[in-house]
Write a protein that holds these residues in place. Structure first.
Motif, mmCIF file in Angstrom:
data_model
loop_
_atom_site.group_PDB
_atom_site.id
_atom_site.type_symbol
_atom_site.label_atom_id
_atom_site.label_comp_id
_atom_site.label_asym_id
_atom_site.label_seq_id
_atom_site.Cartn_x
_atom_site.Cartn_y
_atom_site.Cartn_z
ATOM 1 N N THR A 25 0.831 -1.204 0.000
ATOM 2 C CA THR A 25 0.000 0.000 0.000
ATOM 3 C C THR A 25 0.865 1.252 0.000
ATOM 4 O OG1 THR A 25 -1.798 -1.131 1.167
ATOM 5 C CG2 THR A 25 -1.777 1.282 1.245
ATOM 6 N N PHE A 26 1.877 1.277 0.865
ATOM 7 C CA PHE A 26 2.788 2.419 0.914
ATOM 8 C C PHE A 26 3.457 2.650 -0.445
ATOM 9 C CE2 PHE A 26 3.708 1.461 5.675
ATOM 10 C CZ PHE A 26 2.516 2.052 6.023
ATOM 11 N N PHE A 27 3.907 1.559 -1.050
ATOM 12 C CA PHE A 27 4.613 1.648 -2.324
ATOM 13 C C PHE A 27 3.740 2.287 -3.401
ATOM 14 C CE2 PHE A 27 5.548 -0.275 -6.480
ATOM 15 C CZ PHE A 27 6.853 0.179 -6.667
ATOM 16 N N PHE A 28 2.516 1.809 -3.518
ATOM 17 C CA PHE A 28 1.629 2.337 -4.561
ATOM 18 C C PHE A 28 1.252 3.792 -4.290
ATOM 19 C CE2 PHE A 28 0.669 -2.302 -5.180
ATOM 20 C CZ PHE A 28 1.242 -2.381 -6.441
ATOM 21 N N TYR A 29 1.048 4.134 -3.009
ATOM 22 C CA TYR A 29 0.766 5.531 -2.664
ATOM 23 C C TYR A 29 1.893 6.447 -3.127
ATOM 24 C CZ TYR A 29 -3.296 4.735 0.425
ATOM 25 O OH TYR A 29 -4.531 4.448 0.929
ATOM 26 N N LEU A 30 3.124 6.056 -2.831
ATOM 27 C CA LEU A 30 4.276 6.900 -3.143
ATOM 28 C C LEU A 30 4.527 7.001 -4.646
ATOM 29 C CD1 LEU A 30 6.740 5.776 -0.319
ATOM 30 C CD2 LEU A 30 5.457 7.919 -0.460
ATOM 31 N N LEU A 75 2.946 12.118 3.080
ATOM 32 C CA LEU A 75 2.276 12.688 1.910
ATOM 33 C C LEU A 75 1.646 14.045 2.228
ATOM 34 C CD1 LEU A 75 0.483 9.490 0.541
ATOM 35 C CD2 LEU A 75 2.628 10.511 -0.262
ATOM 36 N N GLY A 76 1.386 14.277 3.517
ATOM 37 C CA GLY A 76 0.760 15.529 3.927
ATOM 38 C C GLY A 76 -0.728 15.577 3.674
ATOM 39 N N LYS A 77 -1.322 14.419 3.416
ATOM 40 C CA LYS A 77 -2.744 14.419 3.095
ATOM 41 C C LYS A 77 -3.347 13.044 3.343
ATOM 42 C CE LYS A 77 -1.907 13.377 -1.803
ATOM 43 N NZ LYS A 77 -2.082 13.852 -3.192
ATOM 44 N N THR A 78 -4.668 13.012 3.399
ATOM 45 C CA THR A 78 -5.407 11.760 3.536
ATOM 46 C C THR A 78 -6.813 11.991 2.989
ATOM 47 O OG1 THR A 78 -5.980 9.990 5.102
ATOM 48 C CG2 THR A 78 -6.326 12.254 5.846
#
Length: 298
Positions: A25-30, A75-78
């Protein structure tokens, strides 16, 4: 470096800290944030070359993840209730349980308006943080006046920014609720004895006891603001008691009080509300089966 090479290193570096599903999940977000690529793009282009500039950004994010910093702060966001929100270390990261509380309020409003679609509603959120509760309510409830308070000026800066981001008009105010004798700060009638009233008062105040810190994950304990999380073990209902007292004065006769609560203190919170004269008290579980929300009226 190719995406495939970065992913292999990403998994290797984070495997001692996180489960594989979370790492993915982290990987795809970044990758989406920094390279503007979707999952299908990664599958079709495993040898896509990452620029040195983006590689630096990705490696900085990786280093922060290794220190168990929340991905939302990196990311500074959600996202909350389908809306975008900016977050930082001065605000809690909105939780799914709080989305359930928002959903409950919106459903209650629909019921209230069954026979009176035009009724204007006034709503107050106490301890607003990122502003996720009042902003979501403003976006989803027509003909509503919504106010929100927080003790943290830094949190209010983020909340105001999020209000603009979502084109929602919410009145924010810096106030220490524990020191407040009334909520008349929201009216300009300083010479009037008239008490300002709200149809709904909602709060997700600090409720985690210090003794429960052992249950808190490092990414929360080491990063999210303790001011918004913890209360003393010997007085865990300090905020609920104060807010209930203010609600008795400032809740309209047909109004509702909503709380998000400590899962271990459901009966105590209900008992306190009974003692203060609240009626029709409903304790509701969250999606994880924990006592998490209360609705009451006078």
């Amino acid at each position: 470096m190719t995406i495939k090479e970065f992913k292999n290193n990403f998994i290797y570096q984070l495997s001692p800290v996180y489960p594989q599903t979370e790492i993915d999940t982290f990987f795809f977000y970044l990758i989406e944030e920094y390279l503007n690529l979707q999952r299908i793009d990664i599958t079709l282009q495993p040898n896509f070359e990452i620029s040195s500039e983006n590689e630096t950004l990705l490696n900085k994010a990786l280093a922060r993840l290794k220190k168990e910093e929340p991905i939302q702060y990196i990311l500074g966001k959600t996202e909350f209730y389908g809306l975008p929100f900016h977050v930082n270390r001065h605000t809690l990261i909105p939780r799914p349980e709080t989305e359930e509380l928002v959903e409950w309020i919106i459903s209650e409003v629909k019921e209230i308006r069954t026979n009176n679609q035009t009724k204007s509603l006034s709503i107050l959120d106490i301890g607003t943080g990122s502003g996720c509760i009042p902003i979501s309510l403003k976006v989803n409830i027509d003909n509503s006046t919504i106010c929100a308070i927080d003790v943290s000026e830094e949190a209010l800066k983020i909340a105001k920014h999020n209000s603009d981001l979502n084109n929602s008009l919410v009145q924010f105010l810096n106030l220490d609720i524990l020191k407040a004798d009334s909520l008349n700060v929201f009216t300009k009638k300083t010479t009037s004895d008239e008490i300002i009233k709200f149809n709904i008062i909602v709060s997700n105040p600090p409720y985690v006891r210090n003794l429960e810190k052992i249950e808190i994950k490092n990414n929360v304990l080491q990063n999210e603001p303790h001011l918004a999380l913890f209360v003393e073990d010997d007085n865990p209902l300090i905020f609920y008691t104060k807010i209930a007292d203010l609600a008795k004065k400032h809740l309209s006769s047909d109004g509702f009080l909503f709380f998000e609560i400590n899962q271990y203190l459901g009966s105590q919170t209900v008992g306190m509300l009974h003692q203060k004269g609240f009626k029709n008290i409903e304790l509701r579980k969250d999606l994880f089966g924990n006592n998490r929300m209360i609705k009451a009226n006078l």
